[in-house]
Design a protein around this motif. Structure first.
Motif, PDB file in Angstrom:
ATOM      1  N   PHE A 122       0.769  -1.148  -0.150  1.00 27.34           N
ATOM      2  CA  PHE A 122       0.125  -0.129  -0.067  1.00 27.34           C
ATOM      3  C   PHE A 122       0.747   1.273   0.081  1.00 27.34           C
ATOM      4  O   PHE A 122       1.853   1.388   0.707  1.00 27.34           O
ATOM      5  CB  PHE A 122      -0.812   0.013   1.181  1.00 27.34           C
ATOM      6  CG  PHE A 122      -1.834  -1.036   1.388  1.00 27.34           C
ATOM      7  CD1 PHE A 122      -3.360  -0.681   0.643  1.00 27.34           C
ATOM      8  CD2 PHE A 122      -1.887  -2.160   1.609  1.00 27.34           C
ATOM      9  CE1 PHE A 122      -4.317  -1.594   0.553  1.00 27.34           C
ATOM     10  CE2 PHE A 122      -2.828  -3.415   1.681  1.00 27.34           C
ATOM     11  CZ  PHE A 122      -4.084  -2.784   1.027  1.00 27.34           C
ATOM     12  N   ILE A 144      -7.073   4.221  -2.809  1.00 32.26           N
ATOM     13  CA  ILE A 144      -6.305   2.823  -2.618  1.00 32.26           C
ATOM     14  C   ILE A 144      -6.128   2.191  -1.091  1.00 32.26           C
ATOM     15  O   ILE A 144      -6.182   1.149  -0.932  1.00 32.26           O
ATOM     16  CB  ILE A 144      -4.604   3.113  -3.138  1.00 32.26           C
ATOM     17  CG1 ILE A 144      -4.801   3.207  -4.596  1.00 32.26           C
ATOM     18  CG2 ILE A 144      -3.770   2.034  -2.734  1.00 32.26           C
ATOM     19  CD1 ILE A 144      -3.364   3.764  -5.065  1.00 32.26           C
ATOM     20  N   THR A 149     -11.790  -0.534  -0.069  1.00 35.60           N
ATOM     21  CA  THR A 149     -11.054  -1.217  -1.237  1.00 35.60           C
ATOM     22  C   THR A 149     -10.330  -2.180  -0.685  1.00 35.60           C
ATOM     23  O   THR A 149     -10.128  -3.255  -1.498  1.00 35.60           O
ATOM     24  CB  THR A 149      -9.783  -0.101  -1.486  1.00 35.60           C
ATOM     25  OG1 THR A 149     -10.289   1.215  -2.179  1.00 35.60           O
ATOM     26  CG2 THR A 149      -8.692  -0.680  -2.624  1.00 35.60           C
ATOM     27  N   GLY A 153     -11.374  -6.416  -1.873  1.00 36.02           N
ATOM     28  CA  GLY A 153     -10.056  -6.593  -2.631  1.00 36.02           C
ATOM     29  C   GLY A 153     -10.038  -7.791  -3.678  1.00 36.02           C
ATOM     30  O   GLY A 153      -9.373  -7.793  -4.437  1.00 36.02           O
ATOM     31  N   SER A 156     -10.695  -5.138  -6.307  1.00 35.26           N
ATOM     32  CA  SER A 156      -9.886  -3.928  -6.577  1.00 35.26           C
ATOM     33  C   SER A 156      -8.516  -4.319  -6.206  1.00 35.26           C
ATOM     34  O   SER A 156      -7.537  -3.799  -7.395  1.00 35.26           O
ATOM     35  CB  SER A 156      -9.911  -3.030  -5.429  1.00 35.26           C
ATOM     36  OG  SER A 156      -9.849  -3.739  -4.122  1.00 35.26           O
ATOM     37  N   MET A 157      -7.913  -5.361  -5.834  1.00 36.89           N
ATOM     38  CA  MET A 157      -6.815  -5.835  -5.701  1.00 36.89           C
ATOM     39  C   MET A 157      -6.431  -7.038  -6.484  1.00 36.89           C
ATOM     40  O   MET A 157      -5.341  -7.078  -6.926  1.00 36.89           O
ATOM     41  CB  MET A 157      -6.234  -6.010  -4.353  1.00 36.89           C
ATOM     42  CG  MET A 157      -6.400  -4.699  -3.292  1.00 36.89           C
ATOM     43  SD  MET A 157      -5.959  -5.066  -1.736  1.00 36.89           S
ATOM     44  CE  MET A 157      -4.292  -5.505  -1.662  1.00 36.89           C
ATOM     45  N   GLY A 161      -5.998  -5.273  -9.881  1.00 34.30           N
ATOM     46  CA  GLY A 161      -4.592  -5.073  -9.758  1.00 34.30           C
ATOM     47  C   GLY A 161      -3.637  -5.876  -9.964  1.00 34.30           C
ATOM     48  O   GLY A 161      -2.572  -6.002 -10.720  1.00 34.30           O
ATOM     49  N   ALA A 216      -6.090  -8.951   1.902  1.00 32.95           N
ATOM     50  CA  ALA A 216      -5.787  -7.843   1.546  1.00 32.95           C
ATOM     51  C   ALA A 216      -5.652  -7.122   2.940  1.00 32.95           C
ATOM     52  O   ALA A 216      -4.898  -6.184   3.234  1.00 32.95           O
ATOM     53  CB  ALA A 216      -6.906  -7.281   0.775  1.00 32.95           C
ATOM     54  N   TYR A 220      -2.270  -5.402   4.629  1.00 31.31           N
ATOM     55  CA  TYR A 220      -2.507  -4.096   5.111  1.00 31.31           C
ATOM     56  C   TYR A 220      -1.865  -3.890   6.459  1.00 31.31           C
ATOM     57  O   TYR A 220      -0.967  -3.035   6.856  1.00 31.31           O
ATOM     58  CB  TYR A 220      -3.647  -3.459   4.792  1.00 31.31           C
ATOM     59  CG  TYR A 220      -3.763  -1.929   5.514  1.00 31.31           C
ATOM     60  CD1 TYR A 220      -3.664  -0.986   4.660  1.00 31.31           C
ATOM     61  CD2 TYR A 220      -4.429  -1.839   6.751  1.00 31.31           C
ATOM     62  CE1 TYR A 220      -3.750   0.392   5.196  1.00 31.31           C
ATOM     63  CE2 TYR A 220      -4.453  -0.482   7.207  1.00 31.31           C
ATOM     64  CZ  TYR A 220      -4.134   0.554   6.391  1.00 31.31           C
ATOM     65  OH  TYR A 220      -4.505   1.945   6.981  1.00 31.31           O
TER      66      TYR A 220
END
Length: 343
Positions: A122, A144, A149, A153, A156-157, A161, A216, A220
């Protein structure tokens, strides 16, 4: 007291793999995952199918940690059968090995460096950098790091991503990203057609959603927690980044098992060749590793991690909007950001 390279050297004896244990954990977890996924379709009661769906999501997390250790060459190194299993799993779980290994290796080599911490992790900016950003740049940065988000995940990730973005950037280098997208689309269509909306929800959506949301958040919180330290080029050390910028996440035994001991993240960053099943032993036997900065999966600690937004060099800590508003002119912070500490 061990420190620096002496501490890293002290962990080397735990980096010796036991192939029998590695295969045992791999095959048992894979079998349980297949059984749980089968339960989402064939269990006689809807309640059992829902339980199977949730368990599938948790088992996805555990097998992902096994996949993660394989990519670090901590387990089953140079084993062709394991390579096939892990490659197929990586594509299935929307984590193509080509992009995952490149970005994750960079993360390990540059963990907690302010100037390159956002590759494979991140993004982190200082308070002054955030205040100098345009509104559009702030929005992108906050999106982000936004809790939604992380919660979503799956989309988004991982879909975007890990797969779409990597393939669009370099189709030849990341062909497995396209393979992951096509496989996932095929699984989704087949599940909807043959099992119906409820069958798709239980066998595909919920397991992926739980696995990716949990993965995710773990990623984080392991590097965005109260007490974390970030450095510029001056003063950064590999062992310092492991012990000061990677957390020990306290969990109950069940969640520790489901997450493959990834909560011992400070030890993993100190020596990524230690198999996940040897991390607890390393912490028990090396006193210096027992002084880790901690967090947990309790709601209070989750909120404490999610509210952190920027690095303040003056106080040497991550802060949220409330602290920023107290030390900076209100006009320099977007009014939309100040409306909610959760942004």
């Amino acid at each position: 007291m061990l420190n620096g390279k002496e501490l890293i050297l002290a962990t080397k004896k735990y980096a010796k793999e036991c192939p029998r244990s590695s295969w045992g954990h791999t095959l048992v977890t894979l079998s349980l995952l297949l059984i749980a996924l089968s339960g989402t379709v064939f269990a006689p009661l809807l309640a059992l199918r829902i339980v199977s769906s949730i368990l599938s999501g948790l088992l996805v997390i555990r097998f992902f940690i096994i996949f993660h250790d394989f990519q670090h060459h901590a387990i089953l190194r140079n084993n062709k059968a394991a390579d096939v299993i892990m490659t197929v799993f990586g594509i299935y779980i929307l984590t193509p090995p080509s992009i995952w290994k490149r970005s994750h290796d960079h993360h390990h080599q540059h963990n907690s460096k302010l100037f390159s911490a956002d590759i494979g992790s991140f993004p982190i900016v200082t308070k002054s950098r955030f205040l100098s950003m345009t509104s559009r740049e702030r929005l992108g940065y906050l999106v982000i790091r936004h809790p939604l988000t992380i919660l979503f995940g799956y989309f988004s990730m991982f879909i975007w991503g890990m797969c779409m973005r990597s393939f669009l950037c370099n189709p030849k280098k990341h062909a497995d990203s396209l393979a992951a997208l096509l496989l996932h689309a095929g699984i989704t269509v087949c599940a909807w057609y043959f099992l119906g909306p409820v069958g798709w929800l239980l066998s595909v959506f919920i397991p992926f959603f739980i696995g990716h949301a949990m993965g995710a958040y773990l990623f984080y919180a392991q590097h965005n927690f109260p007490g974390v330290v970030f450095k510029d080029r001056c003063g950064w050390t590999y062992e310092g980044a492991a012990l000061e910028s990677s957390s020990y996440m306290k969990m109950n035994p069940f969640m520790q098992w489901c997450t493959g001991n990834i909560g011992y993240h400070h030890i993993h960053h100190l020596n990524c060749r230690i198999p996940f099943y040897a991390l607890p032993r390393a912490m028990r036997e090396i006193p210096e590793l027992q002084q880790a900065k901690t967090t947990s999966l309790k709601w209070k600690d989750i909120w404490g991690c999610l509210r952190l937004k920027v690095w303040d060099p003056e106080t040497q800590q991550m802060i949220g909007f409330r602290e920023m508003a107290q030390s900076s002119p209100i006009s320099l912070i977007s009014s939309s950001a100040l409306r909610s500490d959760a942004l």
